[in-house]
Design an enzyme around this catalytic site. Structure first.
Site, PDB file in Angstrom:
ATOM      1  CG  ASP A 195      44.009 -25.086  57.961  1.00 44.43           C
ATOM      2  OD1 ASP A 195      45.118 -25.623  58.201  1.00 44.43           O
ATOM      3  OD2 ASP A 195      43.374 -25.329  56.924  1.00 44.43           O
ATOM      4  CD  GLU A 214      47.542 -31.458  61.923  1.00 43.38           C
ATOM      5  OE1 GLU A 214      47.678 -32.546  61.368  1.00 43.38           O
ATOM      6  OE2 GLU A 214      47.890 -31.235  63.091  1.00 43.38           O
TER       7      GLU A 214
END
Ligand code: NOJ
Ligand code: NOJ
Length: 482
Positions: free
Chosen positions: A210, A213
């Site tokens: 996402d 991270e």
């Protein structure tokens, strides 16, 4: 403070009064500044934001066209070109070009975008571990090969959104040749937008990390960005005569919509950031402010998960409540506003990866909430009506409205613009939007510079200083006010 005796407080008060009188006498600017209305501060802060944002674009020590996430080289090391941060930042440059810029500013900003195209092509064509899904590059343009959360597929989508935005601007000013450089209808893979759309249209079915991270799965934020990139890309491909791809991008975007719908969790009453998540079991509230960022950055003005969607409104309220509960700085004084973090279970403090802590509120997320409320005010003003539903009623009841108005809000009713309540609701949306910027104002450095996070207990600025995204986020909320 709780232990301070009454006489101690009195002493402080006396000191303050003296200081105040003294400051009036010599008019200490810092003191006077604190008392300015928000609008004055916003104006001053905009100058700081523009200056600091520009400083991180093609900075000394980095390649031309690279955008540093922050000048900080350790604790944390943000001296990288993050594809996501860069795209969000450079999109603000396009917005500036759309506005009233002087010829000199235009020239400088156009050159910045051209340099960003060259640097992005270098990224796209380099042998990076996950190709276009690579989240960050070294500041000299070489791939970063260390261990990292990869791929992150929001990057190419956001970059395409930025360049598509610029392409529309170029087209409207009759510069079609330059548009064709951004999207080559014959060999799309050889152009910056074409390469990104090629990647997005063939990778959206795969899970990735996402925008924070961390979590692995399918993300609302990422998918909203992918959808927007594909739809706007389809329009451009069509205009340039590339109908087969225009059709393909559009049909992929439509299939993606069914996946995005899966994020709505009717049982919980809010939109989930990730479905089919395979890691981070502790991240289980299902609340994440990236949903609001996804709504804003993936907005295609066609109603699909629009800011005014009652599922989105319910999610915004759930997020505010969750953050309000956990951040002590929100309760330290009676000032209005809620500081917004990434998600309630966050442990990343930005300075020590080995020492996870209770997460903090973030400047960019708090700014996004301000932008969200101002966007709502603008969208409802255009619609001339506000429909109250069982899902969004609590959202409206949480607005700063007079008691008599609050009591009259009922699900199932639609407030038309002819009703005096309508204008009160619009003003309340704007007022609440301002309250988030009041939070930002309260905690950033006195000279207007901003670090990534606000310490949840002390209110001090922590993690990466001069985070580029914070300044871009400031400009995003600023252009949403009218
Ligand atoms: C974990 C953080 O949550 C993420 O956002 C960050 O980028 C990485 N660690 C690298 O510092
Ligand atoms: C951490 C954030 O979680 C991520 O979204 C961002 O790209 C990097 N920091 C760099 O600013």
């Amino acid at each position: 403070m709780a232990l301070a005796t009454f006489s101690h407080l009195k002493k402080i008060n006396r000191k303050r009064t003296l200081l105040f009188a003294f400051s009036l006498f010599i008019s200490v600017p810092a003191f006077a500044k604190k008392r300015e209305p928000l609008s004055f501060w916003l104006k001053d802060e905009k100058t700081v934001a523009v200056k600091r944002m520009f400083a991180n674009i093609s900075p000394k020590g980095g390649a031309v066209g690279a955008v540093a996430a922050s000048p900080s080289k350790k604790n944390p090391d943000y001296w990288y070109h993050w594809v996501r941060d860069a795209a969000i930042t450079m999109n603000e440059i396009v917005y500036r070009l759309e506005g009233f810029e002087t010829p000199e500013e235009r020239q400088i900003e156009t050159q910045m975008l051209k340099n960003y195209v060259s640097f992005s092509r270098l990224n796209q064509t380099s042998k990076a571990k996950t190709g276009l899904g690579e989240p960050k590059f070294n500041m000299d343009g070489t791939p970063f090969n260390g261990p990292w959360a990869r791929p992150q597929n929001d990057g190419p989508a956001l970059r395409a959104i930025t360049f598509l935005h610029w392409a529309r601007l170029l087209k409207s000013s009759g510069r079609k040749k330059e548009v064709v450089k951004l999207y080559d209808p014959k060999f799309p893979q050889n152009s910056v937008i074409g390469a990104d759309l090629d990647y997005v249209s063939t990778h959206w079915k795969q899970p990735c990390y996402d925008l924070w991270e961390e979590s692995f799965g399918f993300h609302f934020f990422t998918q909203m960005a992918e959808r927007k990139a594909l739809l706007e890309g389809s329009d451009l491909a069509e205009e340039l005569g590339d109908s087969p791809r225009a059709l393909f991008y559009r049909s992929e975007a439509k299939s993606l919509e069914a996946e995005i719908e899966k994020h709505w969790n009717s049982g919980r009453g809010y939109i989930m950031p990730t479905v089919d998540q395979t890691n981070m079991r502790y991240k289980n509230s299902g609340l994440d402010s990236s949903v609001i960022l996804g709504v804003l950055m993936g907005n295609t003005h066609d109603g699909f998960f629009a800011p005014t969607d009652d599922r989105v409104l319910a999610t915004a309220l759930a997020l505010e409540k969750a953050f309000w509960k956990i951040y002590p700085i929100d309760h330290a004084n009676k000032a209005p506003g809620i500081a917004i973090g990434r998600y309630p279970e966050d442990r990343y403090n930005g300075t020590n990866v080995f020492k996870p802590d209770n997460g903090n509120p973030w400047v960019l997320n708090t700014e996004a909430f301000s932008q969200f409320y101002w966007t709502l005010a603008a969208d409802y003003s255009k619609k001339n009506a506000i429909a109250l539903t069982p899902l969004n009623l609590s959202f409206f009841k949480a607005l700063p409205l007079k008691k008599k108005y609050l009591a009259s809000l009922k699900a199932g009713e639609t407030i038309q613009s002819s009703n005096p309540l309508f204008q009160s609701l619009i003003s309340a949306l704007r007022k609440k939007g301002d309250s988030f910027m009041a939070v930002v104002r309260r905690f950033i450095n006195p000279n207007g510079t901003m670090s990534e996070q606000i310490d949840r207990k002390t209110g001090r600025m922590v993690s990466a200083p001069n985070l580029t995204w914070n300044y871009a986020g400031f400009l995003s909320q600023d252009r949403t006010r009218q």
